[in-house]
Design a protein around this motif. Structure first.
Motif, PDB file in Angstrom:
ATOM      1  N   ASP A  13      39.579  41.171  33.970  1.00  0.00           N
ATOM      2  CA  ASP A  13      38.695  41.016  35.119  1.00  0.00           C
ATOM      3  C   ASP A  13      39.434  41.306  36.422  1.00  0.00           C
ATOM      4  O   ASP A  13      38.913  41.992  37.302  1.00  0.00           O
ATOM      5  CB  ASP A  13      38.115  39.601  35.132  1.00  0.00           C
ATOM      6  CG  ASP A  13      37.131  39.399  36.270  1.00  0.00           C
ATOM      7  OD1 ASP A  13      36.220  40.243  36.419  1.00  0.00           O
ATOM      8  OD2 ASP A  13      37.278  38.388  37.002  1.00  0.00           O
ATOM      9  N   LEU A  14      40.653  40.794  36.540  1.00  0.00           N
ATOM     10  CA  LEU A  14      41.426  41.046  37.767  1.00  0.00           C
ATOM     11  C   LEU A  14      41.835  42.506  37.870  1.00  0.00           C
ATOM     12  O   LEU A  14      41.861  43.070  38.973  1.00  0.00           O
ATOM     13  CB  LEU A  14      42.662  40.140  37.792  1.00  0.00           C
ATOM     14  CG  LEU A  14      42.375  38.649  38.033  1.00  0.00           C
ATOM     15  CD1 LEU A  14      43.653  37.846  37.885  1.00  0.00           C
ATOM     16  CD2 LEU A  14      41.761  38.438  39.400  1.00  0.00           C
ATOM     17  N   ALA A  15      42.155  43.141  36.747  1.00  0.00           N
ATOM     18  CA  ALA A  15      42.505  44.563  36.771  1.00  0.00           C
ATOM     19  C   ALA A  15      41.289  45.397  37.167  1.00  0.00           C
ATOM     20  O   ALA A  15      41.416  46.396  37.887  1.00  0.00           O
ATOM     21  CB  ALA A  15      43.035  44.996  35.411  1.00  0.00           C
ATOM     22  N   ARG A  16      40.112  44.999  36.711  1.00  0.00           N
ATOM     23  CA  ARG A  16      38.887  45.709  37.077  1.00  0.00           C
ATOM     24  C   ARG A  16      38.619  45.584  38.576  1.00  0.00           C
ATOM     25  O   ARG A  16      38.071  46.480  39.202  1.00  0.00           O
ATOM     26  CB  ARG A  16      37.717  45.136  36.272  1.00  0.00           C
ATOM     27  CG  ARG A  16      36.456  45.967  36.396  1.00  0.00           C
ATOM     28  CD  ARG A  16      35.283  45.376  35.645  1.00  0.00           C
ATOM     29  NE  ARG A  16      34.858  44.187  36.381  1.00  0.00           N
ATOM     30  CZ  ARG A  16      34.655  42.984  35.845  1.00  0.00           C
ATOM     31  NH1 ARG A  16      34.849  42.816  34.568  1.00  0.00           N
ATOM     32  NH2 ARG A  16      34.269  41.967  36.570  1.00  0.00           N
ATOM     33  N   ARG A  17      39.045  44.457  39.165  1.00  0.00           N
ATOM     34  CA  ARG A  17      38.839  44.253  40.600  1.00  0.00           C
ATOM     35  C   ARG A  17      39.937  44.886  41.445  1.00  0.00           C
ATOM     36  O   ARG A  17      39.907  44.773  42.665  1.00  0.00           O
ATOM     37  CB  ARG A  17      38.746  42.769  40.895  1.00  0.00           C
ATOM     38  CG  ARG A  17      37.526  42.143  40.282  1.00  0.00           C
ATOM     39  CD  ARG A  17      37.451  40.690  40.582  1.00  0.00           C
ATOM     40  NE  ARG A  17      36.379  40.072  39.823  1.00  0.00           N
ATOM     41  CZ  ARG A  17      35.686  39.053  40.254  1.00  0.00           C
ATOM     42  NH1 ARG A  17      35.953  38.519  41.422  1.00  0.00           N
ATOM     43  NH2 ARG A  17      34.730  38.556  39.511  1.00  0.00           N
ATOM     44  N   GLY A  18      40.939  45.484  40.786  1.00  0.00           N
ATOM     45  CA  GLY A  18      41.937  46.220  41.529  1.00  0.00           C
ATOM     46  C   GLY A  18      43.298  45.536  41.656  1.00  0.00           C
ATOM     47  O   GLY A  18      44.181  46.040  42.353  1.00  0.00           O
ATOM     48  N   LEU A  19      43.516  44.438  41.002  1.00  0.00           N
ATOM     49  CA  LEU A  19      44.808  43.737  41.076  1.00  0.00           C
ATOM     50  C   LEU A  19      45.748  44.340  40.061  1.00  0.00           C
ATOM     51  O   LEU A  19      45.402  44.541  38.904  1.00  0.00           O
ATOM     52  CB  LEU A  19      44.631  42.242  40.803  1.00  0.00           C
ATOM     53  CG  LEU A  19      45.900  41.414  40.909  1.00  0.00           C
ATOM     54  CD1 LEU A  19      46.373  41.328  42.349  1.00  0.00           C
ATOM     55  CD2 LEU A  19      45.684  40.015  40.345  1.00  0.00           C
TER      56      LEU A  19
END
Length: 92
Positions: free
Chosen positions: A84-90
């Protein structure tokens, strides 16, 4: 009564009995061998309590149960959170 209050009441009772015998009021004659064993008694009890505490902690640590299912579920949650965080750009 909480466990702390029980321990404090027990310590107060033992401490008062010890003080009554160790201070030897004028009407009470304590034999010399008993008095020599009585004076360091609180230190002996403290050392015994420390040994008991260490043994209890060691036993509980040795018999600690592993929760394989909970660990696997936690790893799934961590993976989902990373995705989820990778999908948000983290970036990690």
């Amino acid at each position: 009564m909480t466990k702390l209050a029980q321990w404090l009441c027990g310590l107060a009772l033992l401490g008062s009995a010890w003080a009554a015998l160790a201070l030897a009021p004028p009407g009470l004659r304590v034999p010399a061998p008993l008095r020599q064993a009585l004076l360091p008694l609180p230190l002996y009890l403290l050392v015994a309590f420390g040994c008991f505490s260490l043994a209890t902690v060691g036993y509980r640590l040795a018999t600690f149960n592993d929760c394989e299912e909970a660990a696997a579920e936690l790893q799934e949650h961590i993976g989902a959170a990373r995705a989820d965080l990778a999908r948000r750009g983290l970036r990690f």
